[in-house]
Design an enzyme around this catalytic site. Sequence first.
Site, PDB file in Angstrom:
ATOM      1  CG  ASP A  90      -3.688   9.618   1.618  1.00  0.00           C
ATOM      2  OD1 ASP A  90      -3.723   8.712   0.760  1.00  0.00           O
ATOM      3  OD2 ASP A  90      -2.974   9.564   2.627  1.00  0.00           O
ATOM      4  CG  ASP A 115      -7.748   9.554  -4.075  1.00  0.00           C
ATOM      5  OD1 ASP A 115      -7.534   9.143  -2.922  1.00  0.00           O
ATOM      6  OD2 ASP A 115      -6.937   9.377  -5.013  1.00  0.00           O
TER       7      ASP A 115
END
Length: 295
Positions: free
Chosen positions: A215, A213
Site C-alpha cells: 500500500d 503490492d
Amino acid sequence: MGQSGQLPVIGVIGGSGVYDVEGLEKREWREVTSPFGKPSDALLFGELDGQRLVFLPRHGRGHVLGPSDLNFRANIDALKRAGVTEVISVSAVGSLREGLPPGHFVLVDQFIDRTVKRESSFFGAGLVAHVSLAHPTCSRLGGHLAEAMTELSIPHTRGGTYLAMEGPQFSTLAESNLYRSWGCDVIGMTNMPEAKLAREAELCYASVAMVTDYDCWHPDHDHVTVEAIVKVLRENADKARALVRAVTPRLSKRIGPCEVGCHNALDTAVITAPEKRDPEMIARLSAVAGRVLNA
C-alpha cells in the site's frame, strides 16, 4: 435436508484476476435468482474429481462491477441456494507489512470493517438476529488451505487482519499509516460485508488474501509500475486456481456439520419471537435461515 446433513459443496468467490476455475468437469453456467436482487454474474457449476463445486466471479466476468457496486447479499444468498456449504473467498489486497511482499498469500482470520455504503445483514425489521463474529472465518477451512499451500510451496501466512475499505479509490498516506498503527496486515475492498453475510447464512468462510503490492505507506510505492502489479495479479491468479484444485480433496472428506460451529451459527441468533416474525422476511430468508425458521 438440513445443512448439517449435507455433503460438502465447495463455493469459490473469485476476486480480481480470478474469473473462472480450470479443470472443472460437467461445467455449466446457470443464472440463480435471489430475493435480494441480482448476483454479480451467473454461477459456474461443475465437479473436480467428483466433488461438487460452484464458482462465482465476484466482479462479474470481465470485471464489470466495482467493490461498492457488488450485491453482497445476493451473492451469498445465491451460493446458499446453489447448495454451497463452504466458501473459499479469493481476493487481491495491498500489504501493510514489510514481511508480506507481493505474491504472498495471507489466510485472514480477522477484519476491521470501514465500509459504509453496503447492506451488511440479511436480517432487519420484522426478523432480528445477531450472530457472533468474534472469529469471522472458519479455522477448519483455514487449516486445510494452509496445508494445501505448503504442499504447493505457495508463500503464505496463516492469520492476519484485513482492513476493509469502501473504495473505489485507494488509501491516502495518512489512512495507510493509521491502519498500520492499528495492527492491520492487508487492505482490500471486498471481504466485508461478505464474511458477515456468510456467517449469517451458516456457511464456512475462508479468506485467501493475495498480495499484489505494498500500500502507499511503503517508500518504494511510487516506483511500482502498473505492469508489475498486473504481472503479480496474473501469477497470484494461477496460484489461486492451483490452490482450489489442491484443497478440494481435503474438503470433500467432511462428515457431519462443521466442527467449529459455522453450520449452526443461527442456533441462538434469532431474537424476534416466532409469533412476531414478518412472513415476507421469513420467505426472503428461506435459503439463508430456513434451517432455524422452519424448525
